[in-house]
Design a protein around this motif. Structure first.
Motif, PDB file in Angstrom:
ATOM      1  N   LYS A  65     -12.902 -15.088 -19.367  1.00  0.00           N
ATOM      2  CA  LYS A  65     -12.129 -15.294 -18.147  1.00  0.00           C
ATOM      3  C   LYS A  65     -10.695 -14.761 -18.311  1.00  0.00           C
ATOM      4  CE  LYS A  65     -10.183 -18.175 -14.867  1.00  0.00           C
ATOM      5  NZ  LYS A  65      -8.876 -18.718 -14.696  1.00  0.00           N
ATOM      6  N   GLU A 124      -8.657 -11.540 -16.397  1.00  0.00           N
ATOM      7  CA  GLU A 124      -7.355 -11.573 -15.713  1.00  0.00           C
ATOM      8  C   GLU A 124      -6.493 -10.396 -16.175  1.00  0.00           C
ATOM      9  OE1 GLU A 124      -7.640 -13.353 -13.357  1.00  0.00           O
ATOM     10  OE2 GLU A 124      -8.423 -15.340 -13.782  1.00  0.00           O
ATOM     11  N   ASP A 169      -8.427 -20.507  -9.090  1.00  0.00           N
ATOM     12  CA  ASP A 169      -9.250 -19.323  -8.835  1.00  0.00           C
ATOM     13  C   ASP A 169      -9.928 -19.444  -7.469  1.00  0.00           C
ATOM     14  OD1 ASP A 169      -9.295 -19.559 -12.078  1.00  0.00           O
ATOM     15  OD2 ASP A 169      -9.319 -17.481 -11.418  1.00  0.00           O
ATOM     16  N   GLU A 194     -13.608 -13.234  -9.863  1.00  0.00           N
ATOM     17  CA  GLU A 194     -12.987 -14.521  -9.519  1.00  0.00           C
ATOM     18  C   GLU A 194     -14.051 -15.564  -9.194  1.00  0.00           C
ATOM     19  OE1 GLU A 194     -10.145 -15.149 -10.273  1.00  0.00           O
ATOM     20  OE2 GLU A 194      -8.903 -13.381 -10.000  1.00  0.00           O
ATOM     21  N   HIS A 248     -15.065 -17.121 -12.221  1.00  0.00           N
ATOM     22  CA  HIS A 248     -14.007 -18.022 -12.709  1.00  0.00           C
ATOM     23  C   HIS A 248     -14.066 -19.371 -11.998  1.00  0.00           C
ATOM     24  CE1 HIS A 248     -11.436 -14.218 -13.732  1.00  0.00           C
ATOM     25  NE2 HIS A 248     -12.541 -14.315 -14.432  1.00  0.00           N
TER      26      HIS A 248
HETATM   27 FE   FE2 Z   1      -9.363 -15.609 -12.019  1.00  0.00          FE
END
Ligand code: FE2
Ligand code: FE2
Length: 334
Positions: A83, A87, A141, A170, A173
């Protein structure tokens, strides 16, 4: 995800003035591409928004990276590492997309480091327990997705295309955070309590992620006219609240707002007043972690200088070789 429908450029409006071609392309829901004419203010707005977005992605790595070494299992560690790396990738897509508008990445990073460009205020809050990793995934998120899905239809082509891929990631996430909280809330009393405490701390800052209320939002109207934005801050915030309430019920956790109630007439959940003073204070640099985040960012940038130098040297070597080959080939055919 349906996103980029057409990439017909303003070339299609040959004969029209550049201004008229731009307006027509926006009105027809076509994409504006880097070489198309665009108003200066459109370019400036996009650079500001994309830079702020890119900065948020990379600063956002910090609060969660804080827990990588203390993840409770190998599985959780692998998920969290993936994760946090995502990003970093989001930051790269967005800096690259911003570069198509003629602003170098170095320039944007310098502005971030000098405090002249912002990142999302949410990342100035600390991650106090492991449950914060879950709350960030679910709420932060989750709010980011709500904001970003409409950006997949943004009028500027490179931004819209970057968002398609970002949104897919996302959503992973958001799910990993939700699943983490679900596990904790079904665990021991202490784990449940930890999950609840994290949700209590992250709920209100997440609502602030949608930005100031519509009547106080400086750039909203123009951005909507240019189809950079598709929905107002308040509209997106309401959408997020409506999604979260039933999810919190499934989690068996409470959202820290006594005014939260279904409004039959509106067909939405009513919610309590947001503390905009807190939001303004965090924006001004007075949040719990502003200082720490920017210091860490500057340090990471300095420590990465040798990587950038090596990459530049490597690129220079290859381009020199390429030129040499081209010259040799030229001689052979001459
Ligand atoms: Fe994210
Ligand atoms: Fe991201």
């Amino acid at each position: 995800m349906t996103a980029v429908t057409s990439t017909v450029t303003t070339d299609a409006y040959e004969g029209a003035s550049p201004e008229a071609a731009f307006e027509a392309a926006v009105a027809a829901d076509e994409r504006i591409e880097p070489r198309d004419w665009m108003p200066d203010a459109y370019r400036t707005t996009l650079i500001r928004q994309m830079a702020q977005h890119a900065h948020s992605e990379i600063i956002g790595m910090q609060p969660e990276a804080n827990w990588i070494t203390r993840a409770p299992s190998l599985r959780r560690k692998a998920i969290l590492m993936a994760k946090v790396q995502d990003e970093a990738g989001h930051g790269l897509y967005l800096y690259s997309a911003a570069e198509t508008l003629g602003t170098g990445r170095d320039e944007l990073l310098d502005k971030l480091h000098a405090g002249r460009q912002r990142y999302s205020s949410i990342f100035n809050y600390p991650t106090l327990t492991w449950a914060d990793v879950g709350a960030i995934g679910w709420l932060v998120d989750g709010a980011a997705i709500t904001n970003q899905v409409p950006l997949c239809r943004c009028s500027y082509g490179p931004y819209a295309r970057a968002m398609v891929r970002i949104c897919k990631e996302e959503s992973f996430h958001q799910r990993q955070g939700y699943e983490l909280l679900l596990t904790l809330s079904r665990g021991t009393a202490a784990q449940r309590e930890m999950a609840q405490d994290a949700v209590n701390r992250w709920w209100w800052p997440s609502l602030m992620m949608f930005g100031p209320p519509d009547d106080a939002s400086a750039h909203s109207a123009q951005s909507m006219a240019w189809k950079i934005k598709r929905h107002s801050n308040d509209e997106l915030r309401q959408r997020f609240v409506d999604i979260c309430v039933p999810q919190a019920e499934t989690l068996g956790l409470t959202l820290p707002d006594p005014d939260l109630a279904w409004n039959e007439e509106r067909g939405h959940y009513d919610f309590g007043a947001i503390d905009w003073t807190e939001f303004q204070e965090v924006l001004k640099g007075n949040g719990p972690c502003n200082e720490q985040r920017i210091t860490q960012r500057r340090r990471a940038h300095e420590e990465g200088a040798w990587v950038r130098e090596a990459a530049a040297a490597y690129a220079a070597k290859h381009s020199a070789q390429h030129t040499q080959h081209a010259q040799t080939d030229g001689k052979a055919t001459a």
